[in-house]
Design an enzyme around this catalytic site. Structure first.
Site, mmCIF file in Angstrom:
data_model
loop_
_atom_site.group_PDB
_atom_site.id
_atom_site.type_symbol
_atom_site.label_atom_id
_atom_site.label_comp_id
_atom_site.label_asym_id
_atom_site.label_seq_id
_atom_site.Cartn_x
_atom_site.Cartn_y
_atom_site.Cartn_z
ATOM 1 N N HIS A 1 0.849 -1.373 0.014
ATOM 2 C CA HIS A 1 0.012 0.009 -0.042
ATOM 3 C C HIS A 1 0.900 0.972 -0.020
ATOM 4 O O HIS A 1 1.441 1.675 1.264
ATOM 5 C CB HIS A 1 -0.857 -0.132 1.245
ATOM 6 N N GLU B 1 2.224 3.414 2.924
ATOM 7 C CA GLU B 1 2.247 3.105 4.705
ATOM 8 C C GLU B 1 3.640 3.090 3.920
ATOM 9 O O GLU B 1 4.072 2.233 4.611
ATOM 10 C CB GLU B 1 1.059 1.389 4.476
ATOM 11 N N ARG C 1 -3.231 4.692 -2.629
ATOM 12 C CA ARG C 1 -2.958 3.356 -1.414
ATOM 13 C C ARG C 1 -2.862 1.833 -2.437
ATOM 14 O O ARG C 1 -2.006 1.208 -2.062
ATOM 15 C CB ARG C 1 -4.400 3.357 -1.085
ATOM 16 N N HIS D 1 2.326 -3.419 7.012
ATOM 17 C CA HIS D 1 1.481 -2.948 6.017
ATOM 18 C C HIS D 1 1.904 -1.821 7.739
ATOM 19 O O HIS D 1 2.564 -1.658 8.759
ATOM 20 C CB HIS D 1 0.411 -3.114 6.027
ATOM 21 N N TYR E 1 -1.521 1.631 9.477
ATOM 22 C CA TYR E 1 -0.554 1.409 10.780
ATOM 23 C C TYR E 1 -2.111 0.645 12.232
ATOM 24 O O TYR E 1 -2.732 -0.076 10.937
ATOM 25 C CB TYR E 1 -0.870 2.839 11.211
ATOM 26 N N TYR F 1 -10.616 -6.779 10.218
ATOM 27 C CA TYR F 1 -12.042 -6.854 9.250
ATOM 28 C C TYR F 1 -12.051 -7.769 8.480
ATOM 29 O O TYR F 1 -10.724 -8.288 8.167
ATOM 30 C CB TYR F 1 -12.709 -5.364 8.778
#
Ligand code: 0X9
Ligand code: ZN
Length: 322
Positions: free
Chosen positions: A73, A76, A128, A198, A200, A250
């Protein structure tokens, strides 16, 4: 560039660097430590930037392989910084590294999304995705939704404008395709760990990410992750939350970790979300690189210990316990 090969490299861990400095650092290591370091370009991104891997090895092809990637990403930034910090620690400290670090074949891909990374430096700090053009004005595929295990499931979008756009099909993107190709070209069981950096939130996550389920060997993955978390807290004081991805964070399908575990059969598949826990989020000041690098190194070392444990040393431990 030329004279830099004589002088060294431009990378530091006091600032965030552009792609050229990171790749120049890998080239410097290969040139300076040819006995243990090699660089391989495994393919090219959508915009034709090299996908560059640093390999570190004592030359024993039978060592367990550990894959580390960062920068999937774009925004990041702490991830490539921590990953290069780890590479630097391993290589510059090689002579004094313990056996469990030397008896691993390291494959390090610091910037898995080079186009997005550069775009986040030049144009949009919070970018991203990669830079795939869809012929619309919202480019990009979320590379961590594009891997070919349970592709298209929960937490992914079919809308090209979404931040979690999964792409037109599994491995539609060169950045993910060449990772899968590189890893799949080795005999099964070559890789014992797949570590994806990754940010955060300070989490150590293990499969599954695609749904609220866990693997049969969850207790092994959980134990090693907790060991790492405890050691990190002891050494720098920072806290990492440990758990399975979907449940702890998630659900999100098509992630690299799920593919590594579910398709490639790599036992210790983790996503580590580096600092911070939200004060600065993605825009973490560079003064935090050293601490995150240290914590990342602790995590990697804990995993290296786990994958270099021989069957004998495991048996000894069991005998001691009983
Ligand atoms: O959503 C992601 O891709 C990761 N979080 S991030 O904030 N860095 O974007 C978490 C990925 C966890 N792994 C899977 N869901 N497979
Ligand atoms: Zn991420």
């Amino acid at each position: 560039m030329g004279f830099l090969f004589l002088l060294g490299h431009r990378l530091t861990w006091q600032a965030y660097h552009r792609l050229d400095d990171i790749h120049g650092f890998f080239d410097y290591l290969a040139k300076t430590y040819p006995d243990i370091c090699t660089v391989e370009t495994i393919g090219y991104s959508i915009q034709k930037r090299p996908l560059k891997i640093l390999k570190i090895s004592n030359g024993n092809a039978g060592n367990p392989g550990v894959w580390i990637d960062g920068g999937m990403h774009a925004r990041e930034w702490i991830s490539p910084a921590a990953v290069t910090y780890i590479a630097n620690q391993i290589v510059e400290g090689w002579d004094d590294m313990p056996a469990h670090m030397k008896n691993v074949n390291w494959h390090i891909h610091a910037v898995a999304n080079p186009d997005g990374y550069e775009y986040s430096h030049t144009t949009d700090r919070l970018w991203r995705k990669n830079m795939r053009s869809h012929g619309r004005n919202c480019p990009g595929v979320d590379l961590n939704r594009n891997f070919g295990y349970k592709w298209g499931g929960k937490g992914t979008s079919a809308n090209p404008c979404s931040q979690t756009y999964r792409g037109s099909k599994a491995f539609s993107e060169p950045e993910t395709f060449y990772i899968s190709k590189y890893i799949s070209n080795f005999p099964r069981n070559t890789f014992q760990a797949y570590l994806s950096f990754h940010s955060y939130g300070q989490y150590i996550l293990y499969p599954w990410g695609y749904d609220y389920r866990v693997t049969n060997d969850k207790s092994d993955l959980d134990r090693v992750a907790r060991q790492a978390g405890t050691t990190i807290t002891k050494s720098t004081g920072f806290k990492y939350t440990v758990g399975s991805s979907a449940t702890t964070l998630y659900p999100a399908a098509g992630g690299s970790d799920d593919w590594a575990k579910g398709f490639a059969g790599i036992k210790y598949a983790y996503t580590i979300e580096m600092g911070d826990t939200g004060r600065y989020g993605f825009v973490l000041p560079a003064s935090y690189i050293e601490q995150n690098g240290k914590d990342g190194f602790t995590f990697v070392e804990t995993v290296a210990r786990a994958v270099t444990k021989t069957k004998d040393s495991r048996r000894r431990k069991i005998r001691r316990r009983s």
